[in-house]
Design an enzyme around this catalytic site. Structure first.
Site, PDB file in Angstrom:
ATOM      1  N   LYS A 176       0.817  -1.218   0.000  1.00  0.00           N
ATOM      2  CA  LYS A 176       0.000   0.000   0.000  1.00  0.00           C
ATOM      3  C   LYS A 176       0.848   1.265   0.000  1.00  0.00           C
ATOM      4  O   LYS A 176       0.597   2.183  -0.755  1.00  0.00           O
ATOM      5  CB  LYS A 176      -0.867   0.118   1.274  1.00  0.00           C
ATOM      6  CG  LYS A 176      -1.805  -0.979   1.561  1.00  0.00           C
ATOM      7  CD  LYS A 176      -2.623  -0.669   2.813  1.00  0.00           C
ATOM      8  CE  LYS A 176      -1.860  -0.550   4.120  1.00  0.00           C
ATOM      9  NZ  LYS A 176      -1.233  -1.718   4.673  1.00  0.00           N
ATOM     10  N   ARG A 227      11.824  -2.235  10.462  1.00  0.00           N
ATOM     11  CA  ARG A 227      10.797  -1.720  11.370  1.00  0.00           C
ATOM     12  C   ARG A 227      10.623  -2.680  12.536  1.00  0.00           C
ATOM     13  O   ARG A 227      10.631  -3.894  12.352  1.00  0.00           O
ATOM     14  CB  ARG A 227       9.468  -1.592  10.620  1.00  0.00           C
ATOM     15  CG  ARG A 227       9.271  -0.226  10.023  1.00  0.00           C
ATOM     16  CD  ARG A 227       8.072  -0.152   9.142  1.00  0.00           C
ATOM     17  NE  ARG A 227       6.836  -0.656   9.742  1.00  0.00           N
ATOM     18  CZ  ARG A 227       5.642  -0.520   9.172  1.00  0.00           C
ATOM     19  NH1 ARG A 227       5.533   0.105   8.011  1.00  0.00           N
ATOM     20  NH2 ARG A 227       4.560  -1.003   9.749  1.00  0.00           N
ATOM     21  N   ARG A 270      -9.102   1.098   9.277  1.00  0.00           N
ATOM     22  CA  ARG A 270      -8.661  -0.265   9.562  1.00  0.00           C
ATOM     23  C   ARG A 270      -9.634  -0.980  10.486  1.00  0.00           C
ATOM     24  O   ARG A 270      -9.400  -2.130  10.830  1.00  0.00           O
ATOM     25  CB  ARG A 270      -7.310  -0.197  10.270  1.00  0.00           C
ATOM     26  CG  ARG A 270      -6.115  -0.583   9.400  1.00  0.00           C
ATOM     27  CD  ARG A 270      -4.905  -0.265  10.221  1.00  0.00           C
ATOM     28  NE  ARG A 270      -3.738  -1.007   9.926  1.00  0.00           N
ATOM     29  CZ  ARG A 270      -2.655  -0.464   9.368  1.00  0.00           C
ATOM     30  NH1 ARG A 270      -2.657   0.780   8.966  1.00  0.00           N
ATOM     31  NH2 ARG A 270      -1.568  -1.175   9.213  1.00  0.00           N
ATOM     32  N   ARG A 289       0.136  -8.781  13.503  1.00  0.00           N
ATOM     33  CA  ARG A 289      -0.471  -7.797  12.589  1.00  0.00           C
ATOM     34  C   ARG A 289      -1.408  -8.474  11.594  1.00  0.00           C
ATOM     35  O   ARG A 289      -2.458  -7.941  11.255  1.00  0.00           O
ATOM     36  CB  ARG A 289       0.631  -7.015  11.862  1.00  0.00           C
ATOM     37  CG  ARG A 289       1.331  -6.043  12.818  1.00  0.00           C
ATOM     38  CD  ARG A 289       2.674  -5.605  12.289  1.00  0.00           C
ATOM     39  NE  ARG A 289       2.579  -4.782  11.103  1.00  0.00           N
ATOM     40  CZ  ARG A 289       3.549  -4.667  10.198  1.00  0.00           C
ATOM     41  NH1 ARG A 289       4.671  -5.341  10.345  1.00  0.00           N
ATOM     42  NH2 ARG A 289       3.395  -3.879   9.175  1.00  0.00           N
ATOM     43  N   ARG A 342      11.817  -6.647   4.681  1.00  0.00           N
ATOM     44  CA  ARG A 342      11.664  -5.218   4.369  1.00  0.00           C
ATOM     45  C   ARG A 342      12.702  -4.363   5.091  1.00  0.00           C
ATOM     46  O   ARG A 342      13.002  -4.559   6.264  1.00  0.00           O
ATOM     47  CB  ARG A 342      10.259  -4.774   4.776  1.00  0.00           C
ATOM     48  CG  ARG A 342      10.005  -3.309   4.562  1.00  0.00           C
ATOM     49  CD  ARG A 342       8.553  -3.026   4.401  1.00  0.00           C
ATOM     50  NE  ARG A 342       7.815  -3.098   5.659  1.00  0.00           N
ATOM     51  CZ  ARG A 342       6.533  -2.765   5.751  1.00  0.00           C
ATOM     52  NH1 ARG A 342       5.866  -2.377   4.678  1.00  0.00           N
ATOM     53  NH2 ARG A 342       5.912  -2.850   6.903  1.00  0.00           N
TER      54      ARG A 342
END
Ligand code: AMP
Length: 212
Positions: A13, A153, A87, A164, A120
């Site tokens: 996203k 992160r 969300r 998550r 990531r």
């Protein structure tokens, strides 16, 4: 016009919104980025939400609604891409005060999401993202765009990724039905190359803007 870009953590996203915003001259509002900035700057809100956010859980609806109201006010009359909001059903209902023109769900399989998230790398300075295997920076550990150091992160650790993804299943998926009922929901196949996902989004959103 306001467009909502949805997808599980790792669906792309953020990257897609960034590129799309540039292409169509819209403003990207990423609630995750706004909250991370508070943490980085050590504001009162940042201190309040840091542990929760790093654990992979959602920040309260009331905080998010205040953050988004403020960001939308700053956007003025520009077209907006909402990245990471709403969300929860409560957030979607509250956003009804601002008319949403389309909701685009970038759909990616769970196995791909996990692979993307655990590799990531992010630049805390300019927000660029990389992947240790699929999209490595030219120089290891350094951002191609601004030259600052890259990091992982805190919520991209494998255990937190699982949290998550369950939060997404339980709290965010019901939002799709809310928008399906309003005739605003569009599924975007996120398993394709990022450039194809981008051109699909661009085509659909530009058509909506052109139609007014
Ligand atoms: P993101 O960068 O979109 O993956 O968001 C990172 C984290 O920020 C999430 O795991 C939540 O802790 C928090 N966050 C971002 N957007 C929201 C939202 N709309 N509602 C609640 N928490 C959020």
């Amino acid at each position: 016009m306001i467009f909502v870009i949805m997808g599980a953590p790792g669906a792309g996203k953020g990257t897609q919104c960034e590129l799309l915003a540039e292409k169509i001259g819209a403003l990207k509002i990423s609630t995750g980025d706004v909250l991370r900035k508070h943490i980085q700057e050590g504001t009162g809100l940042g201190l309040q939400i840091r542990d929760l956010m790093e654990s992979g859980r959602l920040v309260s609806d009331d905080i998010l609604l205040a953050v988004v109201d403020q960001e939308l006010e700053r956007a003025g009359k520009r077209h907006v891409l909402l990245d990471g909001f709403p969300r929860t059903l409560k957030q979607a209902e509250a956003l009804a005060d601002h008319p949403v023109s389309g909701v685009y769900h970038i759909d990616v399989s769970e196995a791909d999401l996990i692979e993307r998230l655990v590799g990531r790398l992010v630049c805390a300075h300019c927000g660029s993202t990389y992947h240790s295997k699929n999209r490595p920076p030219k120089q290891a550990g350094i951002c191609d765009r601004c030259g600052e150091g890259l990091s992982t992160r805190a919520d991209d650790e494998r255990a937190k990724v699982q949290v998550r993804l369950s939060v997404y299943e339980e709290q965010t998926k019901p939002v799709f039905e809310f928008y399906q009922d309003l005739g605003l929901y569009h599924r975007i196949d996120g398993s394709r190359a990022p450039s194809l996902v981008l051109s699909d989004l661009e085509q659909q959103i530009s058509a909506k803007i052109a139609a007014g």
